[in-house]
Design an enzyme around this catalytic site. Structure first.
Site, short mmCIF file in Angstrom:
data_model
loop_
_atom_site.label_atom_id
_atom_site.label_comp_id
_atom_site.label_asym_id
_atom_site.label_seq_id
_atom_site.Cartn_x
_atom_site.Cartn_y
_atom_site.Cartn_z
N GLN A 51 0.83 -1.14 0.04
CA GLN A 51 0.27 0.48 -0.03
C GLN A 51 0.24 1.28 0.20
O GLN A 51 0.70 1.98 -0.90
CB GLN A 51 -1.38 -0.01 1.16
CG GLN A 51 -2.21 -1.38 0.61
CD GLN A 51 -3.10 -1.23 2.62
OE1 GLN A 51 -2.52 -0.04 3.73
NE2 GLN A 51 -3.68 -1.84 2.65
N ASP B 83 -1.88 -11.52 4.23
CA ASP B 83 -3.27 -11.57 4.67
C ASP B 83 -3.68 -12.44 5.25
O ASP B 83 -5.43 -12.81 5.67
CB ASP B 83 -4.32 -10.95 3.91
CG ASP B 83 -4.39 -9.91 3.35
OD1 ASP B 83 -3.93 -8.50 4.58
OD2 ASP B 83 -4.24 -9.00 2.47
C1 S3P Z 1 -2.56 -4.92 0.24
C2 S3P Z 1 -1.59 -4.65 1.02
C3 S3P Z 1 -1.40 -5.18 2.41
C4 S3P Z 1 -2.52 -6.72 2.05
C5 S3P Z 1 -3.64 -5.33 2.11
C6 S3P Z 1 -4.24 -5.19 0.87
C7 S3P Z 1 -3.19 -3.98 -1.56
O1 S3P Z 1 -1.35 -4.35 2.88
O2 S3P Z 1 -3.11 -6.61 3.76
O3 S3P Z 1 -4.94 -6.25 2.56
O4 S3P Z 1 -3.30 -4.58 -2.36
O5 S3P Z 1 -1.80 -3.69 -1.38
P1 S3P Z 1 0.21 -3.60 3.79
O6 S3P Z 1 0.94 -3.03 2.39
O7 S3P Z 1 -0.04 -2.54 4.16
O8 S3P Z 1 0.89 -4.55 3.86
#
Ligand code: S3P
Length: 462
Positions: A180, A333
């Site tokens: 993210q 996840d």
């Molecule tokens: C996601 C990244 C993950 C994951 C989330 C979806 C994404 O989070 O836990 O459900 O779509 O980039 P983080 O990047 O904060 O680990």
């Protein structure tokens, strides 16, 4: 949102012989990105297989509020085609209302990257769970690109963003392995004059990179000389993104619940069609195979730059193993459902490197340990590790598990209940609609017994 009357809870009851074929719902991560890149492209983007869960629908509504014209399918049954008429990189309009991202950290953080690189002001809000999650991890680097943020408390939502039409290209070394964070910065970098680089401590899901290339951007991924575990991603600013066709693969994180359901119930043999098999997402499947799971992958192919295949899963006797910290980004996840598999295994399972679970939809480390304890399974947290003492198929159950607005906690414990000695209920099934609205009907279709029960009839022992 689907509502359950307050006196009703969802209960799962011991089942066996799960059979059938299920087409997995669209991948949540890829769905958010397909919509956002469609909104930043020139010319129409068509999306098939979009996840029509609440998280993704909030991204649809936010893009509409930013002036993107979106043709919804006639019915939200997962079979329709969505058409996005993008406004080009830097072309979004100032929204007249607050953008409510609901429960979605991905929607919120990716959108903050987009808003930061537009000359507009916007307010971003979310539900009680999202309002507790750290946003500073994106607002700090995006501030260095020239955006301004007014947050509640220490980097919490609601957030007011004052974006910039001329973001400064950035080289950012991220302290957390987070797709993210990486994606928010790369999205802001799209509108910068020059190249923007994110160095991540460990490779995380690369859907943004793959999809940016699919839409015509130049993205380079390179190893980092000084640190073998790290990798760097660079996007060249001001690309002309052109509208594309995107076929969203099924979500391996949703498939995970049905996979474990089949593994732990006797006499099961199911097929899951169209599961995304991006190697940065499949840590759970290889971990389960190491534990002795009978999972066969067939019909592998590629869709919109992503590997996809079908899974056949049969009941298996699992054994406890040690899951190394390095694997965490590829299954971040999936720890709640892995913990359920571990509860049914013979021997202990140790999972290391779980600090990021503390900042998910709830503190997942605590929610998993509490839920397992309520179901009669011993589990310990040691710093950022979780140890589950496997019960070799004999899990007592007989609990009502607190979900804390977390869809994956709700689904994991409903799966635990289908092979437990006594039923397991979750205190709230509404959160499931954020990522897998068809979860209960898919579980029922393969033969699992999930029912609505009157709260007062359930022996609440938590
Ligand atoms: C996601 C990244 C993950 C994951 C989330 C979806 C994404 O989070 O836990 O459900 O779509 O980039 P983080 O990047 O904060 O680990």
């Amino acid at each position: 949102m689907m509502t359950t009357p307050n006196n009703q809870i969802t209960m799962s009851i011991r089942s066996s012989g799960l059979r059938g074929e299920i087409r997995c719902p669209g991948d949540k991560s890829i769905s958010h990105r397909a919509l956002i890149f469609g909104g930043l492209a020139v010319g129409p983007t068509t999306i098939e297989g979009l996840l029509e869960g609440e998280d993704v629908l909030n991204t649809v509504k936010a893009l509409e509020a930013l002036g993107v014209s979106i043709e919804w399918p006639d019915q939200l049954d997962g079979n329709g085609v969505w058409t996005i008429h993008g406004r080009g990189v830097g072309g979004l309009a100032e929204p007249e209302t607050a953008l409510d991202m609901g429960n979605s950290g991905t929607g919120a953080r990716l959108l903050l990257g987009v808003l930061a690189s537009h000359p507009l002001s916007a307010v971003v809000t979310g539900d009680a769970s999202l309002s507790r999650r750290p946003m500073e991890r994106v607002t700090a680097p995006l501030s260095r690109m020239g955006a301004k943020f007014e947050c509640r408390g220490a980097g919490l939502m609601p957030i007011m963003v004052i974006g910039t039409g001329d973001p400064i290209p950035l080289i950012y070394e991220s302290p957390v392995a987070s797709a993210q964070v990486k994606s928010a910065i790369l999205l802001a970098g799209l509108h910068a004059r020059g190249s923007t680089t994110v160095i991540e401590p460990a490779p995380t899901r690369d859907h943004t990179e793959r999809m940016l290339r699919h839409f015509g951007a130049k993205v380079e991924t390179m190893p980092v000389k000084e640190n073998a575990a790290a990798s760097s991603v660079t996007v060249t600013g001001l690309p002309e993104l052109s509208g594309q066709r995107v076929a969203v693969p099924g979500d391996p994180s949703s498939a995970a619940f049905l996979v474990v359901a089949a593994l732990i119930t006797e006499g099961s043999d199911i097929i899951l069609k169209n599961v995304g098999l991006n190697p940065l997402r499949t840590g759970l499947f290889s971990t389960l195979q190491e534990m002795g799971a009978d999972i066969t992958i067939t019909n592998t192919r590629e869709e919109a730059g992503e590997p996809v295949g079908d899974l056949q899963v049969r009941s298996s006797q699992l054994r406890g193993i040690s899951v190394p910290a390095e694997r965490a980004p590829s299954m971040i996840d999936e720890y709640p459902i892995l913990a359920v598999a571990a509860a049914y295994a013979d021997g202990d399972t140790r999972m290391d490197g779980l600090s990021e679970l503390r900042v998910k939809e709830t503190d997942r480390l605590a929610a998993i340990a509490d839920g397992l304890a309520a179901c009669g399974v011993e589990a310990f947290i040691e710093s950022d590790a979780l140890i589950v003492k496997g019960r070799n198929g004999q899990v007592p159950g007989n609990a009502v598990v607190a979900v804390h607005l977390d869809h994956r906690i709700a689904m994991s414990f409903l799966v635990l209940g289908i092979a437990a000695e006594k039923p397991v209920s979750v205190d709230d099934d509404q959160a499931i609609a954020t990522s897998y609205p068809d979860f209960i009907s898919h579980m029922s279709a393969i033969g699992a017994t999930l029912i609505k029960a009157d709260r007062t009839d359930v022996d609440v022992n938590t």
